[in-house]
Scaffold this motif. Structure first.
Motif, mmCIF file in Angstrom:
data_model
loop_
_atom_site.group_PDB
_atom_site.id
_atom_site.type_symbol
_atom_site.label_atom_id
_atom_site.label_comp_id
_atom_site.label_asym_id
_atom_site.label_seq_id
_atom_site.Cartn_x
_atom_site.Cartn_y
_atom_site.Cartn_z
ATOM 1 N N SER A 283 0.628 -1.166 -0.034
ATOM 2 C CA SER A 283 0.026 -0.127 0.077
ATOM 3 C C SER A 283 0.842 1.050 0.199
ATOM 4 C CB SER A 283 -0.633 -0.039 1.131
ATOM 5 O OG SER A 283 -0.213 -0.037 2.558
ATOM 6 N N LEU A 284 0.238 2.459 -0.228
ATOM 7 C CA LEU A 284 1.029 3.714 -0.370
ATOM 8 C C LEU A 284 1.482 3.925 1.045
ATOM 9 C CD1 LEU A 284 1.659 6.325 -1.589
ATOM 10 C CD2 LEU A 284 -0.678 7.170 -0.842
ATOM 11 N N VAL A 285 0.853 3.338 2.231
ATOM 12 C CA VAL A 285 1.067 3.573 3.856
ATOM 13 C C VAL A 285 2.354 2.947 3.896
ATOM 14 C CG1 VAL A 285 0.683 3.048 5.981
ATOM 15 C CG2 VAL A 285 -1.354 3.966 4.509
ATOM 16 N N GLU A 286 2.856 1.699 3.497
ATOM 17 C CA GLU A 286 4.174 1.036 3.515
ATOM 18 C C GLU A 286 4.821 1.841 2.892
ATOM 19 O OE1 GLU A 286 3.753 -2.972 1.722
ATOM 20 O OE2 GLU A 286 2.325 -3.609 3.472
ATOM 21 N N LEU A 287 4.916 2.346 1.758
ATOM 22 C CA LEU A 287 5.818 3.220 0.880
ATOM 23 C C LEU A 287 6.335 4.485 1.791
ATOM 24 C CD1 LEU A 287 7.664 4.014 -1.251
ATOM 25 C CD2 LEU A 287 5.714 4.895 -2.558
ATOM 26 N N LEU A 288 5.269 5.046 2.226
ATOM 27 C CA LEU A 288 5.670 6.401 3.025
ATOM 28 C C LEU A 288 6.175 6.105 4.252
ATOM 29 C CD1 LEU A 288 1.865 8.214 2.520
ATOM 30 C CD2 LEU A 288 4.388 8.790 1.609
ATOM 31 N N GLN A 289 5.855 5.104 4.920
ATOM 32 C CA GLN A 289 6.759 4.523 6.294
ATOM 33 C C GLN A 289 8.141 4.228 5.711
ATOM 34 O OE1 GLN A 289 5.680 4.666 9.509
ATOM 35 N NE2 GLN A 289 3.894 5.812 8.998
ATOM 36 N N SER A 290 8.100 3.739 4.671
ATOM 37 C CA SER A 290 9.588 3.384 4.486
ATOM 38 C C SER A 290 10.464 4.576 4.043
ATOM 39 C CB SER A 290 9.627 2.434 3.061
ATOM 40 O OG SER A 290 8.902 1.256 3.443
ATOM 41 N N GLN A 291 9.847 5.439 3.338
ATOM 42 C CA GLN A 291 10.334 6.980 3.185
ATOM 43 C C GLN A 291 10.654 7.633 4.371
ATOM 44 O OE1 GLN A 291 7.747 8.596 0.357
ATOM 45 N NE2 GLN A 291 8.549 7.265 -1.427
ATOM 46 N N THR A 292 9.803 7.751 5.460
ATOM 47 C CA THR A 292 10.041 8.378 6.576
ATOM 48 C C THR A 292 11.206 7.671 7.503
ATOM 49 O OG1 THR A 292 7.446 8.586 6.644
ATOM 50 C CG2 THR A 292 8.976 8.831 8.805
ATOM 51 N N LEU A 293 11.251 6.338 7.370
ATOM 52 C CA LEU A 293 12.447 5.869 8.002
ATOM 53 C C LEU A 293 13.633 6.022 7.514
ATOM 54 C CD1 LEU A 293 13.339 3.638 10.205
ATOM 55 C CD2 LEU A 293 13.229 2.003 8.388
ATOM 56 N N LEU A 294 13.605 6.152 5.844
ATOM 57 C CA LEU A 294 14.893 6.559 5.314
ATOM 58 C C LEU A 294 15.183 8.159 5.864
ATOM 59 C CD1 LEU A 294 16.972 6.542 3.300
ATOM 60 C CD2 LEU A 294 15.323 7.018 1.671
ATOM 61 N N SER A 295 14.264 8.965 5.691
ATOM 62 C CA SER A 295 14.239 10.409 6.090
ATOM 63 C C SER A 295 14.951 10.536 7.505
ATOM 64 C CB SER A 295 13.355 11.298 5.978
ATOM 65 O OG SER A 295 12.803 11.173 4.708
ATOM 66 N N GLU A 296 14.516 9.720 8.603
ATOM 67 C CA GLU A 296 15.349 9.780 9.847
ATOM 68 C C GLU A 296 16.634 9.279 9.926
ATOM 69 O OE1 GLU A 296 12.397 7.444 12.002
ATOM 70 O OE2 GLU A 296 10.773 9.157 12.107
ATOM 71 N N ILE A 297 16.689 8.102 9.123
ATOM 72 C CA ILE A 297 18.166 7.685 9.043
ATOM 73 C C ILE A 297 18.969 8.721 8.586
ATOM 74 C CG2 ILE A 297 19.800 5.774 8.268
ATOM 75 C CD1 ILE A 297 17.897 5.148 10.635
ATOM 76 N N THR A 298 18.709 9.368 7.195
ATOM 77 C CA THR A 298 19.546 10.394 6.854
ATOM 78 C C THR A 298 20.036 11.488 7.800
ATOM 79 O OG1 THR A 298 18.509 9.803 4.587
ATOM 80 C CG2 THR A 298 19.606 12.041 4.937
ATOM 81 N N LEU A 299 19.008 11.905 8.375
ATOM 82 C CA LEU A 299 19.241 12.930 9.398
ATOM 83 C C LEU A 299 20.041 12.575 10.889
ATOM 84 C CD1 LEU A 299 18.462 15.569 11.045
ATOM 85 C CD2 LEU A 299 16.554 14.754 11.852
#
Length: 544
Positions: A283-299
């Motif tokens: 789902s789109l939620v899975e993709l958004l959650q994956s992108q959020t995790l990526l952004s947090e790791i980048t920070l």
């Protein structure tokens, strides 16, 4: 198609566990520069806890790795590139999802074991962590703790200043015991009276009584002893600062490495989520959650880089290094150790502390100064011998003169009272320092015990549980019994536990370094000057 996509997601998930479990604990085990032999050993009774060996780290993670390798679709090789597995080819870069491309992580396995932090961006196909500027380290430059300790002992200006103060007090000790110079003069009498004038020369010498000059040197001998102990105290301050900042920088280096390595996991998680969504399995939620995790790791990677660079610059300032480019730090962060007896440590610090030795030397100095002031009223004797010619009698002549002050009004009682007050204050200062050491040790013991408890808990329970949870979540996800969002939670938990374990190891090492350094800090503070000049030498003359 559905089966192929699911196997791909499983591969990404398991590769994340392998990267975090195997890569973040092996960096910095070897020096590939000019690592030197240790030149400064820790003091006796060192609290330096036993470091976990690299072989033990590898063995502890190999069980999990071997149990999962057979199920992954691809893994990361020694260069950090993805190799083709049984289910899919290398995952292409994401360009349409709006997610920033990621950098090649610090290579796992052998590259991590060599301790390299440099990231290569030589081709356009390389990924980058958004705005993250990777840490650049000096090529082929590595430092051990012993290297930096020796550099600090050679370069720190406070140690040179402390040595100069010791030389100063030694020079003053020599000066305050020197006898006064004799006086040579001419005298003439009845010069205006024709043929009756007298001419001659004289020698005058003051004889210092009351053993004042010897007592002067006793006072300055204790001052010189205090300055020598102050120089030793400054040496401990410098070494303690180097050790605490070294372990702080090592922890920041390891956290940066672990974060950059885990960013590959988050990057592939985004790709898996996008592939599942295209295959109508996610789902789109899975993709958004994956992108959020990526952004947090980048920070987190950006913050870890800033922390490492700042810790290195602080360490370089203490060690006297001018090169702002970070170098590779070679050591193992401490693992579990026994809890020391803090009462025994307190007794040992009291016995070895140069800070306390300075205070005791000052007590002796003030006691000697009191004795010196008590003999100040003993009058000196001034003797004069003259020889000349009397033209009136056409004969030679001799003059002898002896004088001494009479201690009627000035008996030096005020200076005696002041010297006694200084003596009492010096005695109380010893007690104050003992209590200050106990207070600082209590804080250091609190930090040490807290960090030791955390390290033990992470090594014995939390990290093994997180690894097991990672393995079980993968199996459940394959069986369709676990949602992808729950898989993300497990990944995040494993990453956070790894970062906290590194932080706890760094705190344990820093607390142990403070205790090993006899709780002395302030390596760039100016050393204290305990000399008062040669004033007591001038007071020795004239009997006043």
């Amino acid at each position: 198609m559905r089966i192929k996509r699911k196997r791909l997601s499983l591969s990404c998930f398991i590769a994340s566990g392998l990267l975090v479990a195997g890569g973040c604990t092996s960096v910095g085990q070897y020096s590939h520069g000019h690592a030197k032999t240790a030149a400064v050993s820790p003091p006796a009774g060192s609290l330096a806890v036993a470091s976990s060996e690299s072989t033990e780290t590898s063995d502890s993670s190999s069980d999990l790795d071997s149990s999962l390798i057979n199920t992954v679709a691809y893994h990361l090789d020694g260069d950090g590139d993805s190799t083709k597995g049984t289910a899919s080819d290398s995952i292409p870069s994401v360009s349409d999802s709006g997610v920033e491309k990621l950098p090649k992580a610090v290579a796992a396995g052998q590259e991590a074991a060599r301790g390299s932090l440099s990231l290569d961006f030589s081709t356009e196909s390389e990924m980058n962590l958004g705005s993250l500027i990777p840490i650049r380290i000096a090529p082929d430059v590595s430092y051990t703790l012993a290297d930096l300790e020796q550099l600090a002992l050679n370069n720190n200006p406070s140690l040179t200043a402390a040595s100069s103060l010791t030389n100063k007090s030694a020079g003053l000790r020599q000066q305050v015991g020197v006898r006064p110079n004799p006086t040579l003069g001419y005298f003439g009498q009845q010069i205006a009276d024709r043929n009756t004038d007298q001419h001659g020369v004289f020698v005058e010498q003051e004889f210092v009584r009351g053993n004042k000059l010897a007592l002067n040197r006793q006072v300055l001998a204790h001052t010189t002893s205090a300055q020598r102990w102050e120089m030793q105290s400054q040496r401990y301050r410098v070494l303690t600062d180097v050790r605490t900042r070294f372990y702080e920088a090592v922890a920041a280096q390891r956290q940066f490495e672990a974060t950059v390595e885990f960013s590959q996991v988050a990057r592939r998680g985004v790709q898996v989520a996008e592939d599942r969504r295209e295959a109508e399995e996610g789902s789109l939620v899975e993709l958004l959650q994956s992108q959020t995790l990526l952004s947090e790791i980048t920070l987190a990677a950006e913050q870890a880089e800033v922390a490492y660079r700042g810790a290195w610059q602080d360490l370089a300032a203490i060690a006297g290094l001018d090169d702002p480019m970070p170098a590779n730090l070679v050591t193992e962060l401490p693992s579990t150790s026994i809890t020391p007896s803090w009462d025994d440590r307190y007794a040992q610090i009291l016995a070895e502390s140069p800070e306390l030795s300075v205070a005791n030397a000052l007590v002796c100095e003030k006691r000697a100064l009191l004795s010196r002031q008590q003999v100040q009223m003993v009058p000196n004797v001034t003797a004069q011998l003259g020889a000349g010619y009397d033209r009136g009698t056409d004969n030679g002549m001799l003059n002898v003169q002896v004088s001494a002050p009479i201690p009627v009004w000035n008996k030096n009682s005020g200076n005696i009272s002041a010297a006694y007050a200084d003596y009492v204050q010096a005695i109380e200062n010893v007690k104050r320092i003992e209590q200050a050491i106990k207070s600082r040790l209590a804080r250091a013991a609190q930090d040490y015990d807290s960090a030791l408890a955390a390290v033990r808990k992470y090594e014995q329970e939390i990290i093994p549980q997180a690894k097991k949870s990672l393995e079980l979540s993968e199996e459940a996800y394959r069986a369709g019994e676990l949602e992808f969002l729950q898989v993300l939670i497990v990944r995040r938990s494993f990453y956070e536990s790894t970062i906290r374990q590194i932080a706890a190891q760094g705190q344990l090492a820093q607390a142990g370094a403070r205790v090993d350094g006899l709780l002395l800090t302030g390596g760039l503070d100016s050393p204290t000057d305990y000399t008062d000049g040669d004033g007591i030498r001038g007071a020795s003359f004239g009997g006043q």
